[in-house]
Design a protein around this motif. Structure first.
Motif, PDB file in Angstrom:
ATOM      1  N   VAL A  44      30.593 -39.778  11.623  1.00 13.70           N
ATOM      2  CA  VAL A  44      31.476 -40.576  10.769  1.00 13.70           C
ATOM      3  C   VAL A  44      32.444 -39.640  10.053  1.00 13.70           C
ATOM      4  CG1 VAL A  44      31.561 -42.172   8.805  1.00 13.70           C
ATOM      5  CG2 VAL A  44      29.644 -42.277  10.428  1.00 13.70           C
ATOM      6  N   LEU A  45      33.701 -40.050   9.942  1.00 11.65           N
ATOM      7  CA  LEU A  45      34.702 -39.313   9.178  1.00 11.65           C
ATOM      8  C   LEU A  45      35.095 -40.141   7.963  1.00 11.65           C
ATOM      9  CD1 LEU A  45      36.798 -36.992   8.824  1.00 11.65           C
ATOM     10  CD2 LEU A  45      38.385 -38.381  10.184  1.00 11.65           C
ATOM     11  N   PHE A 105      35.100 -39.267  16.564  1.00  8.26           N
ATOM     12  CA  PHE A 105      34.132 -39.903  15.692  1.00  8.26           C
ATOM     13  C   PHE A 105      33.785 -41.315  16.153  1.00  8.26           C
ATOM     14  CE2 PHE A 105      36.343 -36.677  13.280  1.00  8.26           C
ATOM     15  CZ  PHE A 105      35.310 -36.026  12.616  1.00  8.26           C
ATOM     16  N   GLY A 106      32.578 -41.725  15.771  1.00  6.48           N
ATOM     17  CA  GLY A 106      32.172 -43.093  16.042  1.00  6.48           C
ATOM     18  C   GLY A 106      32.748 -44.074  15.040  1.00  6.48           C
ATOM     19  N   ALA A 107      33.123 -43.564  13.854  1.00 15.67           N
ATOM     20  CA  ALA A 107      33.706 -44.417  12.819  1.00 15.67           C
ATOM     21  C   ALA A 107      34.528 -43.572  11.868  1.00 15.67           C
ATOM     22  CB  ALA A 107      32.626 -45.170  12.050  1.00 15.67           C
ATOM     23  N   VAL A 108      35.585 -44.171  11.336  1.00 16.93           N
ATOM     24  CA  VAL A 108      36.373 -43.608  10.240  1.00 16.93           C
ATOM     25  C   VAL A 108      36.316 -44.628   9.117  1.00 16.93           C
ATOM     26  CG1 VAL A 108      38.645 -42.854   9.459  1.00 16.93           C
ATOM     27  CG2 VAL A 108      37.903 -42.338  11.791  1.00 16.93           C
ATOM     28  N   VAL A 109      35.939 -44.192   7.920  1.00 12.54           N
ATOM     29  CA  VAL A 109      35.751 -45.127   6.805  1.00 12.54           C
ATOM     30  C   VAL A 109      36.582 -44.701   5.602  1.00 12.54           C
ATOM     31  CG1 VAL A 109      33.453 -45.794   7.576  1.00 12.54           C
ATOM     32  CG2 VAL A 109      33.682 -43.919   5.947  1.00 12.54           C
ATOM     33  N   LEU A 110      37.203 -45.682   4.961  1.00 13.42           N
ATOM     34  CA  LEU A 110      37.996 -45.443   3.759  1.00 13.42           C
ATOM     35  C   LEU A 110      37.669 -46.516   2.726  1.00 13.42           C
ATOM     36  CD1 LEU A 110      40.100 -44.784   6.394  1.00 13.42           C
ATOM     37  CD2 LEU A 110      41.397 -43.874   4.472  1.00 13.42           C
ATOM     38  N   PHE A 115      43.033 -45.653   1.060  1.00 10.47           N
ATOM     39  CA  PHE A 115      44.190 -45.686   1.962  1.00 10.47           C
ATOM     40  C   PHE A 115      45.478 -45.943   1.187  1.00 10.47           C
ATOM     41  CE2 PHE A 115      47.087 -47.760   4.974  1.00 10.47           C
ATOM     42  CZ  PHE A 115      47.079 -46.841   6.015  1.00 10.47           C
ATOM     43  N   GLN A 116      45.382 -46.593   0.035  1.00 15.07           N
ATOM     44  CA  GLN A 116      46.575 -46.936  -0.727  1.00 15.07           C
ATOM     45  C   GLN A 116      47.178 -45.736  -1.459  1.00 15.07           C
ATOM     46  OE1 GLN A 116      44.130 -50.573  -1.943  1.00 15.07           O
ATOM     47  NE2 GLN A 116      46.172 -51.133  -2.598  1.00 15.07           N
ATOM     48  N   ALA A 127      49.181 -42.392   9.645  1.00 12.48           N
ATOM     49  CA  ALA A 127      47.769 -42.094   9.371  1.00 12.48           C
ATOM     50  C   ALA A 127      46.862 -42.981  10.214  1.00 12.48           C
ATOM     51  CB  ALA A 127      47.472 -42.273   7.892  1.00 12.48           C
ATOM     52  N   LEU A 128      47.190 -44.252  10.350  1.00  9.16           N
ATOM     53  CA  LEU A 128      46.393 -45.151  11.183  1.00  9.16           C
ATOM     54  C   LEU A 128      46.342 -44.653  12.626  1.00  9.16           C
ATOM     55  CD1 LEU A 128      47.518 -48.672   9.896  1.00  9.16           C
ATOM     56  CD2 LEU A 128      45.354 -47.499   9.420  1.00  9.16           C
ATOM     57  N   LYS A 129      47.458 -44.163  13.118  1.00 11.07           N
ATOM     58  CA  LYS A 129      47.481 -43.627  14.490  1.00 11.07           C
ATOM     59  C   LYS A 129      46.612 -42.378  14.605  1.00 11.07           C
ATOM     60  CE  LYS A 129      51.993 -45.542  15.746  1.00 11.07           C
ATOM     61  NZ  LYS A 129      53.426 -45.265  16.049  1.00 11.07           N
ATOM     62  N   ARG A 130      46.618 -41.532  13.563  1.00 15.71           N
ATOM     63  CA  ARG A 130      45.760 -40.348  13.585  1.00 15.71           C
ATOM     64  C   ARG A 130      44.294 -40.755  13.552  1.00 15.71           C
ATOM     65  NH1 ARG A 130      48.512 -35.543  12.630  1.00 15.71           N
ATOM     66  NH2 ARG A 130      46.629 -34.448  11.952  1.00 15.71           N
ATOM     67  N   PHE A 131      43.963 -41.759  12.746  1.00 16.61           N
ATOM     68  CA  PHE A 131      42.580 -42.265  12.745  1.00 16.61           C
ATOM     69  C   PHE A 131      42.203 -42.755  14.144  1.00 16.61           C
ATOM     70  CE2 PHE A 131      43.393 -43.724   8.115  1.00 16.61           C
ATOM     71  CZ  PHE A 131      43.221 -42.434   7.654  1.00 16.61           C
ATOM     72  N   HIS A 132      43.085 -43.529  14.747  1.00 16.22           N
ATOM     73  CA  HIS A 132      42.839 -44.055  16.100  1.00 16.22           C
ATOM     74  C   HIS A 132      42.562 -42.924  17.079  1.00 16.22           C
ATOM     75  CE1 HIS A 132      44.183 -45.264  20.148  1.00 16.22           C
ATOM     76  NE2 HIS A 132      43.736 -46.467  19.850  1.00 16.22           N
ATOM     77  N   ASP A 133      43.384 -41.885  17.023  1.00 17.08           N
ATOM     78  CA  ASP A 133      43.260 -40.790  17.984  1.00 17.08           C
ATOM     79  C   ASP A 133      42.020 -39.940  17.731  1.00 17.08           C
ATOM     80  OD1 ASP A 133      45.589 -41.703  19.093  1.00 17.08           O
ATOM     81  OD2 ASP A 133      46.871 -40.168  18.175  1.00 17.08           O
ATOM     82  N   HIS A 134      41.453 -40.011  16.524  1.00 18.34           N
ATOM     83  CA  HIS A 134      40.239 -39.250  16.214  1.00 18.34           C
ATOM     84  C   HIS A 134      38.963 -40.052  16.463  1.00 18.34           C
ATOM     85  CE1 HIS A 134      42.817 -36.195  14.412  1.00 18.34           C
ATOM     86  NE2 HIS A 134      41.749 -35.417  14.328  1.00 18.34           N
ATOM     87  N   LEU A 135      39.110 -41.285  16.896  1.00 13.57           N
ATOM     88  CA  LEU A 135      37.943 -42.099  17.236  1.00 13.57           C
ATOM     89  C   LEU A 135      37.625 -41.978  18.720  1.00 13.57           C
ATOM     90  CD1 LEU A 135      38.722 -45.358  15.240  1.00 13.57           C
ATOM     91  CD2 LEU A 135      36.700 -43.902  14.914  1.00 13.57           C
ATOM     92  N   GLN A 136      36.348 -41.996  19.038  1.00 12.25           N
ATOM     93  CA  GLN A 136      35.961 -42.094  20.436  1.00 12.25           C
ATOM     94  C   GLN A 136      36.214 -43.528  20.905  1.00 12.25           C
ATOM     95  OE1 GLN A 136      31.986 -40.724  19.777  1.00 12.25           O
ATOM     96  NE2 GLN A 136      31.120 -42.776  19.532  1.00 12.25           N
ATOM     97  N   PRO A 137      36.363 -43.750  22.216  1.00 15.67           N
ATOM     98  CA  PRO A 137      36.564 -45.113  22.704  1.00 15.67           C
ATOM     99  C   PRO A 137      35.474 -46.046  22.178  1.00 15.67           C
ATOM    100  CG  PRO A 137      36.959 -43.545  24.466  1.00 15.67           C
ATOM    101  CD  PRO A 137      36.415 -42.759  23.308  1.00 15.67           C
ATOM    102  N   GLY A 138      35.881 -47.166  21.639  1.00 10.29           N
ATOM    103  CA  GLY A 138      34.942 -48.099  21.043  1.00 10.29           C
ATOM    104  C   GLY A 138      34.622 -47.814  19.593  1.00 10.29           C
ATOM    105  N   GLY A 139      35.107 -46.682  19.060  1.00  5.78           N
ATOM    106  CA  GLY A 139      34.864 -46.347  17.661  1.00  5.78           C
ATOM    107  C   GLY A 139      35.592 -47.280  16.717  1.00  5.78           C
ATOM    108  N   ARG A 140      35.105 -47.359  15.486  1.00  2.00           N
ATOM    109  CA  ARG A 140      35.620 -48.335  14.531  1.00  2.00           C
ATOM    110  C   ARG A 140      36.246 -47.671  13.306  1.00  2.00           C
ATOM    111  NH1 ARG A 140      32.950 -53.540  15.390  1.00  2.00           N
ATOM    112  NH2 ARG A 140      31.559 -53.321  17.179  1.00  2.00           N
ATOM    113  N   LEU A 141      37.336 -48.279  12.861  1.00  6.49           N
ATOM    114  CA  LEU A 141      37.955 -47.943  11.584  1.00  6.49           C
ATOM    115  C   LEU A 141      37.604 -49.050  10.603  1.00  6.49           C
ATOM    116  CD1 LEU A 141      40.028 -46.431   9.736  1.00  6.49           C
ATOM    117  CD2 LEU A 141      41.779 -47.921  10.722  1.00  6.49           C
TER     118      LEU A 141
END
Length: 256
Positions: A44-45, A105-110, A115-116, A127-141
């Motif tokens: 988790v990040l 990562f399996g998940a990114v949590v804020l 985020f604000q 930032a959302l795109k960076r979170f997406h790219d740091h997730l493994q396929p199927g990972g959740r934000l």
């Protein structure tokens, strides 16, 4: 106004944050995120990890959590909290626009609206795109937003805390800008440290927040590549937000 001038969380600000939001204090988010992470696989990040209010309970629950923050003072408090409990976590100084990990990562949590702290819609989408790219396929934000009414609420009276040494810390806030066009508010914060009844230190900071509407965030998540967006109110997963909710949570998935 440069985003680098805002939200610095220097020494006194970090101490006040830790007194006001100590390790394990929950607004419902610690329990909510713990439940949602149980269905996620992988590490988790937590961006903007702060002093570890959420990270430490997640570590104690057995999750492998990595965190970053722009404030070295906040990370010092987080490291100390981990060490005091015999916990280990990878912590580093980084910003929303420059963090980078080889791990996926399996998940990114804020939680708690961190985020604000991102100043503009363009920086938020990046930032959302960076979170997406740091997730493994199927990972959740999973991220929280404060409703617009909370962001626009006028500052309250001076607040005060007494630390373990008996020192008094005070925080006074003055709203200096409300930009309805760009959906931001900026406040002037003054932190004072009083020792034995005398003012011994002061810090001045600028604090900026941006609000997002529900549909704006939903569209931004889609533009960043996320799918299966779920919007929840009041930490009740899957329950649509209501006007009286004081938190709105978004959960989205990177496609397989």
């Amino acid at each position: 106004m440069s985003a680098n001038l805002c939200n610095r969380y220097a020494g006194l600000a970090a101490r006040v944050y830790d007194l006001d939001k100590p390790i394990g204090r929950s607004f419902g988010d610690v329990e909510f995120y713990t439940r949602r992470l149980e269905i996620c696989d992988g590490p988790v990040l937590e961006p903007a990890v702060g002093s570890g209010r959420v990270l430490v309970p997640l570590l104690e629950a057995g999750f492998d959590v990595t965190g970053f923050d722009a404030s070295a003072a906040m990370l010092d408090l987080c490291r100390a909290a981990c060490e005091a409990r015999g916990l280990r976590a990878e912590l580093s100084v980084a910003r929303f626009d420059d963090f980078s990990y080889a791990t996926r990562f399996g998940a990114v949590v804020l939680p708690a609206g961190s985020f604000q702290l991102i100043a503009t819609a363009q920086e938020g989408l990046a930032a959302l795109k960076r979170f997406h790219d740091h997730l493994q396929p199927g990972g959740r934000l999973i991220l929280d937003l404060d409703p617009v009414s909370a962001v626009l609420a006028p500052p309250g009276p001076t607040r005060r805390w007494t630390d373990a040494n008996g020192d008094l810390l005070t925080l006074a806030e003055e709203r200096i800008d409300s930009d309805l066009l760009n959906q931001t508010v900026v406040s002037h914060l003054r932190y004072d440290l009083w020792t034995d009844g005398r003012l011994s230190a002061s810090e001045l900071e600028l604090f900026a927040l941006r609000w997002w509407s529900v549909e704006e965030m939903r569209l931004a998540l889609g533009a960043a590549g996320f799918v299966d967006v779920i919007v929840s109110g009041g930490y009740e997963h899957g329950r649509l937000p209501r006007r009286e909710d004081d938190v709105i949570t978004f959960e989205a998935r990177r496609p397989l």
